[in-house]
Scaffold this motif. Structure first.
Motif, mmCIF file in Angstrom:
data_model
loop_
_atom_site.group_PDB
_atom_site.id
_atom_site.type_symbol
_atom_site.label_atom_id
_atom_site.label_comp_id
_atom_site.label_asym_id
_atom_site.label_seq_id
_atom_site.Cartn_x
_atom_site.Cartn_y
_atom_site.Cartn_z
ATOM 1 N N VAL A 178 -18.936 -6.033 -15.439
ATOM 2 C CA VAL A 178 -20.247 -6.005 -14.798
ATOM 3 C C VAL A 178 -20.430 -7.261 -13.954
ATOM 4 O O VAL A 178 -19.743 -8.261 -14.135
ATOM 5 N N ARG A 179 -21.372 -7.160 -13.044
ATOM 6 C CA ARG A 179 -21.712 -8.259 -12.132
ATOM 7 C C ARG A 179 -23.205 -8.537 -12.256
ATOM 8 O O ARG A 179 -24.017 -7.607 -12.210
ATOM 9 N N GLN A 188 -36.131 -9.983 -10.318
ATOM 10 C CA GLN A 188 -35.323 -9.033 -11.083
ATOM 11 C C GLN A 188 -33.909 -9.567 -11.275
ATOM 12 O O GLN A 188 -33.382 -10.300 -10.429
ATOM 13 N N LEU A 189 -33.289 -9.164 -12.386
ATOM 14 C CA LEU A 189 -31.871 -9.397 -12.640
ATOM 15 C C LEU A 189 -31.180 -8.054 -12.575
ATOM 16 O O LEU A 189 -31.526 -7.133 -13.324
ATOM 17 N N TRP A 190 -30.219 -7.914 -11.678
ATOM 18 C CA TRP A 190 -29.464 -6.668 -11.553
ATOM 19 C C TRP A 190 -28.137 -6.826 -12.294
ATOM 20 O O TRP A 190 -27.415 -7.811 -12.095
ATOM 21 N N THR A 197 -26.378 0.565 -11.950
ATOM 22 C CA THR A 197 -27.017 -0.740 -11.781
ATOM 23 C C THR A 197 -28.330 -0.746 -12.549
ATOM 24 O O THR A 197 -29.195 0.098 -12.302
ATOM 25 N N GLN A 198 -28.449 -1.657 -13.509
ATOM 26 C CA GLN A 198 -29.695 -1.833 -14.237
ATOM 27 C C GLN A 198 -30.495 -2.952 -13.578
ATOM 28 O O GLN A 198 -29.947 -4.010 -13.283
#
Length: 258
Positions: A178-179, A188-190, A197-198
């Protein structure tokens, strides 16, 4: 009547609607923010379509109008003082380990759910997490870490630069790469994998804990506690240990260190 700008300034879970003449400056707005939210101008970063860098610019010039959403990143003097006191009292003011989760009888990295991911080894794209350079630097580079990876710093936490918005080469609890991408403009944190993508609002992250990975010095398992009481967690593996404090401050604020 002179034009008036009435932006809504958002700070974490708090907000304030401020009214200023459109001809007033960003510095004037910061003074109003201090009155409303107790954050001194020197500790403020205001974001509206990017960082507002010019304190002399007028609100009209930067495009702030009625109803504009302005994001505030900063810390009050009380929070700073409390964080310093907390840091001084933990580990006698010593460096790195004060940022880790409290010691437990059982090493969390040995638990089956975490051990199976750690056993995959350090991802090739992972940033180097350094404890004792330069020997470990050479060791990490020998593992094939990308040239663009940032160097670590010995035995202390490193401030997270505003320009550092991406972390590559991490694993989630399923062992998938994940990135992390920070989106300060939307708070936001993606977290992106190859398929999904959360998008996590900063305010949804209630607690962050970390545990060093003994077999891979300089890297940590990081837990993002989500929701009230951190009822659910998102696990990240091989996060560079030197940035543990930085991610806590960026996502939660100085209260994360208290």
């Amino acid at each position: 009547m002179a034009d008036v700008a009435a932006p809504e300034v958002q700070y974490g879970k708090s907000s304030a609607e401020l009214k200023r003449p459109a001809s007033s400056t960003v510095a004037d707005l910061k003074a109003e923010v201090e009155k409303a939210l107790a954050i001194p101008p020197s500790k403020q970063k205001l974001m509206y379509k990017g960082l507002l860098k010019d304190d002399a610019a007028t609100l009209q010039k930067v495009g702030i109008k009625n109803g504009a959403k302005v994001l505030l990143i900063g810390s009050s003097e009380a929070d700073i003082a409390a964080a310093k006191a907390s840091a001084a009292s933990s580990s006698g003011g010593a460096g790195g380990m004060a940022w880790d989760a409290p010691k437990q009888d059982e090493d969390i990295t040995k638990q089956p759910q975490h051990a199976k991911v750690i056993a995959k080894g350090v991802p090739e794209e992972a940033m180097p997490g350094i404890l004792h350079p330069p020997a470990v630097v050479l060791q990490v580079i020998a593992k094939g870490v990308p040239e663009e990876a940032m160097p670590g710093i010995a035995e202390r936490q490193v401030p997270l630069p505003d320009s550092l918005l991406n972390f590559n080469g991490l694993y989630n609890s399923q062992g998938s790469k994940v990135r992390l991408t920070f989106k300060p403009e939307s708070q936001q944190l993606w977290i992106a994998s190859t398929t999904t993508t959360q998008k996590l609002p900063y305010g949804s992250i209630a607690k962050i804990e970390s545990w060093p990975i003994a077999e891979h010095p300089g890297y940590s398992v990081v837990s993002l506690g989500l929701g009230a009481g951190s009822s659910s967690r998102y696990w990240l593996y091989f996060f560079p240990s030197q940035y543990v404090s930085g991610i806590k401050i960026r996502l939660i604020g100085l209260r994360a260190l208290m």
